[in-house]
Design a protein around this motif. Structure first.
Motif, mmCIF file in Angstrom:
data_model
loop_
_atom_site.group_PDB
_atom_site.id
_atom_site.type_symbol
_atom_site.label_atom_id
_atom_site.label_comp_id
_atom_site.label_asym_id
_atom_site.label_seq_id
_atom_site.Cartn_x
_atom_site.Cartn_y
_atom_site.Cartn_z
ATOM 1 N N SER A 1 -12.964 69.608 17.238
ATOM 2 C CA SER A 1 -11.681 68.963 16.941
ATOM 3 C C SER A 1 -10.574 69.502 17.852
ATOM 4 O O SER A 1 -9.671 68.759 18.251
ATOM 5 N N MET A 2 -10.658 70.776 18.206
ATOM 6 C CA MET A 2 -9.651 71.333 19.109
ATOM 7 C C MET A 2 -9.819 70.774 20.523
ATOM 8 O O MET A 2 -8.826 70.567 21.233
ATOM 9 N N GLY B 1 -4.089 72.367 15.894
ATOM 10 C CA GLY B 1 -4.107 73.671 16.558
ATOM 11 C C GLY B 1 -4.076 73.533 18.068
ATOM 12 O O GLY B 1 -3.395 74.294 18.765
ATOM 13 N N SER B 2 -4.791 72.541 18.597
ATOM 14 C CA SER B 2 -4.753 72.288 20.037
ATOM 15 C C SER B 2 -3.408 71.748 20.472
ATOM 16 O O SER B 2 -2.893 72.116 21.529
ATOM 17 N N THR C 1 -0.556 72.358 19.233
ATOM 18 C CA THR C 1 0.418 73.452 19.290
ATOM 19 C C THR C 1 -0.023 74.553 20.261
ATOM 20 O O THR C 1 0.578 75.619 20.307
ATOM 21 N N HIS C 2 -1.070 74.291 21.025
ATOM 22 C CA HIS C 2 -1.540 75.146 22.115
ATOM 23 C C HIS C 2 -2.070 76.503 21.665
ATOM 24 O O HIS C 2 -1.895 77.504 22.360
ATOM 25 N N LEU C 3 -2.729 76.530 20.514
ATOM 26 C CA LEU C 3 -3.424 77.756 20.125
ATOM 27 C C LEU C 3 -4.664 77.900 21.002
ATOM 28 O O LEU C 3 -5.254 76.912 21.432
ATOM 29 N N SER C 4 -5.087 79.105 21.239
ATOM 30 C CA SER C 4 -6.272 79.364 22.053
ATOM 31 C C SER C 4 -7.527 78.892 21.301
ATOM 32 O O SER C 4 -7.815 79.363 20.198
ATOM 33 N N ILE C 5 -8.240 77.969 21.917
ATOM 34 C CA ILE C 5 -9.435 77.401 21.271
ATOM 35 C C ILE C 5 -10.452 78.490 20.955
ATOM 36 O O ILE C 5 -10.965 78.574 19.836
#
Length: 185
Positions: free
Chosen positions: A50-51, A124-125, A127-131
């Motif tokens: 999903s990310m 999460g992606s 908002t640019h969180l680390s996958i």
């Protein structure tokens, strides 16, 4: 800060694992390590996929807009969880697969528990969180929360967290949304 946001993300999307573990623990049924790992692997895999989908979305819109949009959606989702928890009655029906959690039961639980990770993973992606950090923490927190719930079982703390699962998860999502508004990655 990125690690903290990824941890909050992972905790909020894996609180259901605690409740499932708790459900089995209350009935004095154990979730074997292999079954726990299968559940955690499936939720981490779905989060990863999903990310990746969320990364495609981020290529279509500017970084600042995607970060703000994702943050607002996190806050709205958290608010929704809290409101839904306040509105629902005390009639939570816990599903029991069997007296022993086997491979098939672990796969089914993993798939069921990963449903909420789809939308949250996309956000999460955005908002640019680390996958990779999120996926690793999703696996680790999934294992730990299932184990903790299963071992706490019928304790007061276990019942309280199980009862307020949506409130806690919603609060964590709101916190994640607010933090990601103020801190850019």
């Amino acid at each position: 800060m990125s690690f903290l946001l990824a941890l909050i993300f992972s905790l909020s999307s894996n609180l259901d694992n605690f409740v499932i573990g708790l459900t089995y623990g209350v009935k004095n049924e154990r979730i074997p390590l292999v079954s726990n790992a299968i559940i955690a692997f499936i939720t981490a895999l779905v989060t990863f996929m999903s990310m990746l989908g969320g990364q495609l979305v981020t290529q279509l819109i500017p970084h600042q807009v995607s970060n703000e949009l994702g943050s607002v959606i996190f806050i709205l989702m958290g608010t929704w969880f809290i409101c839904a928890d306040m509105l629902k009655k005390q009639q939570q029906k816990e599903e029991k697969q069997s007296t022993v959690l086997n491979f098939k039961g672990a796969v089914m639980l993993g798939l069921l528990l990963s449903i909420n990770n789809i939308g949250v993973g996309i956000l999460g992606s955005i908002t640019h969180l680390s996958i990779y950090l999120v996926v690793a923490l999703t696996f680790i927190t999934g294992m730990m929360l299932t184990y903790a719930g299963n071992n706490i079982g019928d304790s007061v703390i276990g019942k309280m967290v199980g009862k307020y699962n949506d409130l806690i998860s919603g609060g964590l999502l709101i916190l994640l949304g607010i933090l990601s508004l103020f801190f850019s990655f």
